[in-house]
Design a protein around this motif. Structure first.
Motif, mmCIF file in Angstrom:
data_model
loop_
_atom_site.group_PDB
_atom_site.id
_atom_site.type_symbol
_atom_site.label_atom_id
_atom_site.label_comp_id
_atom_site.label_asym_id
_atom_site.label_seq_id
_atom_site.Cartn_x
_atom_site.Cartn_y
_atom_site.Cartn_z
ATOM 1 N N THR A 1 0.832 -1.211 0.000
ATOM 2 C CA THR A 1 0.000 0.000 0.000
ATOM 3 C C THR A 1 0.863 1.256 0.000
ATOM 4 O O THR A 1 0.563 2.230 -0.709
ATOM 5 C CB THR A 1 -0.930 -0.001 1.222
ATOM 6 O OG1 THR A 1 -1.679 -1.214 1.253
ATOM 7 C CG2 THR A 1 -1.887 1.180 1.167
ATOM 8 N N MET B 1 0.895 4.222 -2.760
ATOM 9 C CA MET B 1 0.684 5.629 -2.419
ATOM 10 C C MET B 1 1.840 6.493 -2.913
ATOM 11 O O MET B 1 1.631 7.618 -3.396
ATOM 12 C CB MET B 1 0.511 5.776 -0.903
ATOM 13 C CG MET B 1 -0.739 5.101 -0.355
ATOM 14 S SD MET B 1 -0.784 5.024 1.446
ATOM 15 C CE MET B 1 -0.920 6.753 1.853
ATOM 16 N N ILE C 1 -8.059 0.314 3.861
ATOM 17 C CA ILE C 1 -8.824 1.506 3.461
ATOM 18 C C ILE C 1 -7.976 2.394 2.556
ATOM 19 O O ILE C 1 -8.445 2.903 1.529
ATOM 20 C CB ILE C 1 -9.300 2.267 4.714
ATOM 21 C CG1 ILE C 1 -10.297 1.424 5.506
ATOM 22 C CG2 ILE C 1 -9.932 3.602 4.309
ATOM 23 C CD1 ILE C 1 -10.685 2.017 6.841
ATOM 24 N N PHE C 2 -6.693 2.570 2.925
ATOM 25 C CA PHE C 2 -5.787 3.354 2.072
ATOM 26 C C PHE C 2 -5.668 2.731 0.685
ATOM 27 O O PHE C 2 -5.654 3.434 -0.327
ATOM 28 C CB PHE C 2 -4.397 3.436 2.717
ATOM 29 C CG PHE C 2 -4.311 4.385 3.875
ATOM 30 C CD1 PHE C 2 -5.257 5.381 4.058
ATOM 31 C CD2 PHE C 2 -3.267 4.294 4.790
ATOM 32 C CE1 PHE C 2 -5.170 6.264 5.123
ATOM 33 C CE2 PHE C 2 -3.175 5.176 5.854
ATOM 34 C CZ PHE C 2 -4.141 6.155 6.023
ATOM 35 N N VAL D 1 -7.814 0.778 -0.928
ATOM 36 C CA VAL D 1 -9.056 0.982 -1.691
ATOM 37 C C VAL D 1 -9.142 2.422 -2.194
ATOM 38 O O VAL D 1 -9.517 2.674 -3.355
ATOM 39 C CB VAL D 1 -10.279 0.631 -0.823
ATOM 40 C CG1 VAL D 1 -11.576 1.026 -1.532
ATOM 41 C CG2 VAL D 1 -10.291 -0.857 -0.507
ATOM 42 N N TYR D 2 -8.762 3.353 -1.340
ATOM 43 C CA TYR D 2 -8.798 4.763 -1.740
ATOM 44 C C TYR D 2 -7.810 5.041 -2.875
ATOM 45 O O TYR D 2 -8.134 5.760 -3.831
ATOM 46 C CB TYR D 2 -8.488 5.658 -0.542
ATOM 47 C CG TYR D 2 -8.351 7.115 -0.918
ATOM 48 C CD1 TYR D 2 -9.474 7.903 -1.162
ATOM 49 C CD2 TYR D 2 -7.082 7.705 -1.049
ATOM 50 C CE1 TYR D 2 -9.347 9.244 -1.513
ATOM 51 C CE2 TYR D 2 -6.952 9.032 -1.404
ATOM 52 C CZ TYR D 2 -8.084 9.790 -1.638
ATOM 53 O OH TYR D 2 -7.956 11.112 -2.006
ATOM 54 N N CYS D 3 -6.614 4.497 -2.786
ATOM 55 C CA CYS D 3 -5.611 4.708 -3.838
ATOM 56 C C CYS D 3 -6.073 4.126 -5.163
ATOM 57 O O CYS D 3 -5.897 4.742 -6.222
ATOM 58 C CB CYS D 3 -4.279 4.078 -3.427
ATOM 59 S SG CYS D 3 -3.432 4.934 -2.081
ATOM 60 N N THR D 4 -6.668 2.935 -5.109
ATOM 61 C CA THR D 4 -7.170 2.313 -6.338
ATOM 62 C C THR D 4 -8.284 3.155 -6.954
ATOM 63 O O THR D 4 -8.317 3.379 -8.176
ATOM 64 C CB THR D 4 -7.681 0.895 -6.042
ATOM 65 O OG1 THR D 4 -6.653 0.147 -5.391
ATOM 66 C CG2 THR D 4 -8.086 0.187 -7.323
ATOM 67 N N SER D 5 -9.183 3.620 -6.122
ATOM 68 C CA SER D 5 -10.276 4.466 -6.614
ATOM 69 C C SER D 5 -9.755 5.776 -7.186
ATOM 70 O O SER D 5 -10.201 6.235 -8.253
ATOM 71 C CB SER D 5 -11.264 4.730 -5.480
ATOM 72 O OG SER D 5 -12.268 5.635 -5.888
ATOM 73 N N SER D 6 -8.789 6.379 -6.500
ATOM 74 C CA SER D 6 -8.228 7.651 -6.965
ATOM 75 C C SER D 6 -7.485 7.476 -8.282
ATOM 76 O O SER D 6 -7.621 8.311 -9.192
ATOM 77 C CB SER D 6 -7.288 8.214 -5.898
ATOM 78 O OG SER D 6 -6.671 9.402 -6.345
ATOM 79 N N LYS E 1 -9.969 7.049 -11.109
ATOM 80 C CA LYS E 1 -10.684 8.287 -11.414
ATOM 81 C C LYS E 1 -9.824 9.276 -12.185
ATOM 82 O O LYS E 1 -10.268 9.861 -13.180
ATOM 83 C CB LYS E 1 -11.169 8.926 -10.107
ATOM 84 C CG LYS E 1 -11.893 10.256 -10.311
ATOM 85 C CD LYS E 1 -12.339 10.835 -8.968
ATOM 86 C CE LYS E 1 -13.023 12.190 -9.158
ATOM 87 N NZ LYS E 1 -13.436 12.769 -7.856
#
Length: 370
Positions: free
Chosen positions: A146, A150, A192-193, A195-200, A203
């Motif tokens: 992760t 990041m 959570i980090f 999932v957020y990185c993948t989503s970001s 996008k």
């Protein structure tokens, strides 16, 4: 689009195989690669069997964790984009998205395999010496994976000094979380980090074309990564030309003859070329000193094996260097026979290979006797 991804991966593999074949011929594979793998296996096995009495038990756990966060990283996330794709792929948005997603999954999968392999090699140290559990090792794998994801996202968004500050912060955060925070809490936070990185990333870099040029440049740099590394190690390979002979400003600028015998003029020119040309001088010293360093480090049973490997590889290196020097256009001026060249080559190999390794062998014998 799957065919396009496979075609570009195949093209890259073909490039890497050609580069590898140009660097590692059968002699290098026989005398260096295969023995290095065999010796490396036995050295690792010997190290693991004697780990309880090894020097590694005196190293605190934090000195293993911090370098892992510093060294491990994702160079770039592959997209397999090319400049010519601007017309075609931007007009076919779905295909461009699938191409970028394939690059993302391939990059993350490869990095996960590399991290898992590295931690598997370190696992005996962490488990036997520092009593790290398997669950904690899996948590460390998640933290490293992760954190590296990041880092690569911040690399795309921040300036260099901001990247440095963020990398230091992520390194400290990951180390503190692994050492002082319960495993379950750390794993949940970093999931959570992730999932957020993948989503970001999806996008801003998969579904968007705002960073198309930047992604193309990064992917091209990754495509030519091994070629660039090889040229950095050996700059003379970039042009494949024999370097020109020029006198340096300081080193032997007004030197006199090195040999008293007049029939040693071939050895004279080769030795002075070795001394004056940086790539020859540093290449020879780097190879010789690194080999001697390995001989010092390895156990007693492997010292003579390493000495034999160093002999054959250093001999091959010097033969290649002598051949390159003798191919220079200056030799068309001199009238030298093949017999003179062969005799000079034998004497040069004795001086640059046999003599230093004989000294090393004598030192090893004296150490064993004492």
């Amino acid at each position: 689009m799957t065919n396009l991804v496979q075609h570009r991966r195949k093209l890259e593999r073909s490039q890497n195989v050609k580069l590898l074949a140009s660097v590692i011929d059968w002699t290098v594979a026989l005398y260096v690669v295969v023995p290095a793998l065999v010796i490396g296996f036995f050295l690792y096995k010997d190290f693991i069997l004697n780990i309880s009495t090894s020097w590694v038990i005196h190293i605190p756990l934090v000195l293993f964790i911090v370098p892992l966060f510093i060294i491990t990283r994702i160079k770039t996330i592959r997209t397999y984009l090319q400049r010519a794709d601007r017309l075609f792929l931007i007009q076919n948005r779905k295909q461009m998205i699938r191409l970028k997603q394939s690059g993302l999954y391939w990059t993350l999968s490869k990095h996960l395999i590399l991290l898992s392999s590295g931690l598997a090699l370190l696992a005996p140290i962490l488990i036997i010496v520092h009593h790290v559990t398997v669950l904690e090792l899996l948590s460390l794998l998640l933290l490293l994976f992760t954190t590296n994801f990041m880092k690569v996202l911040l690399q795309l968004k921040l300036r260099k000094w901001q990247q440095l500050v963020s990398n230091i912060f992520l390194c400290i955060l990951g180390t503190v979380c692994f050492l002082y925070v319960p495993v379950i809490i750390t794993s949940l936070v970093y999931l959570i980090f992730l999932v957020y990185c993948t989503s970001s990333y999806n996008k801003h870099y998969v579904y968007s074309t705002n960073f198309f040029d930047q992604q193309v440049e990064l992917d091209q740099a990754a495509f030519y990564k091994w070629q660039s590394l090889l040229f950095q190690i050996a700059p003379e390979l970039r042009s494949q030309l024999v370097p020109t002979l020029k006198k340096p400003r300081l080193l032997w600028k007004n030197s006199k003859r090195m040999f008293r015998r007049s029939d040693y003029f071939i050895e004279e020119l080769v030795c002075k070329t070795m001394l004056r040309q940086k790539q020859y001088r540093l290449g020879y010293l780097r190879f010789l000193l690194s080999g001697i360093g390995l001989i010092i480090v390895v156990p007693s049973w492997a010292k003579l094996i390493m000495l034999g490997i160093l002999y054959f590889t250093l001999r091959s290196l010097m033969q290649s260097v002598i051949q390159q020097i003798l191919e220079h256009k200056i030799w068309s001026i001199f009238q030298v026979s093949n017999e003179q060249i062969h005799a000079a080559s034998r004497r040069l190999l004795k001086g640059f290979v046999d003599l230093p390794l004989l000294i090393v062998l004598m030192i090893l014998v004296i150490i064993f006797i004492l």
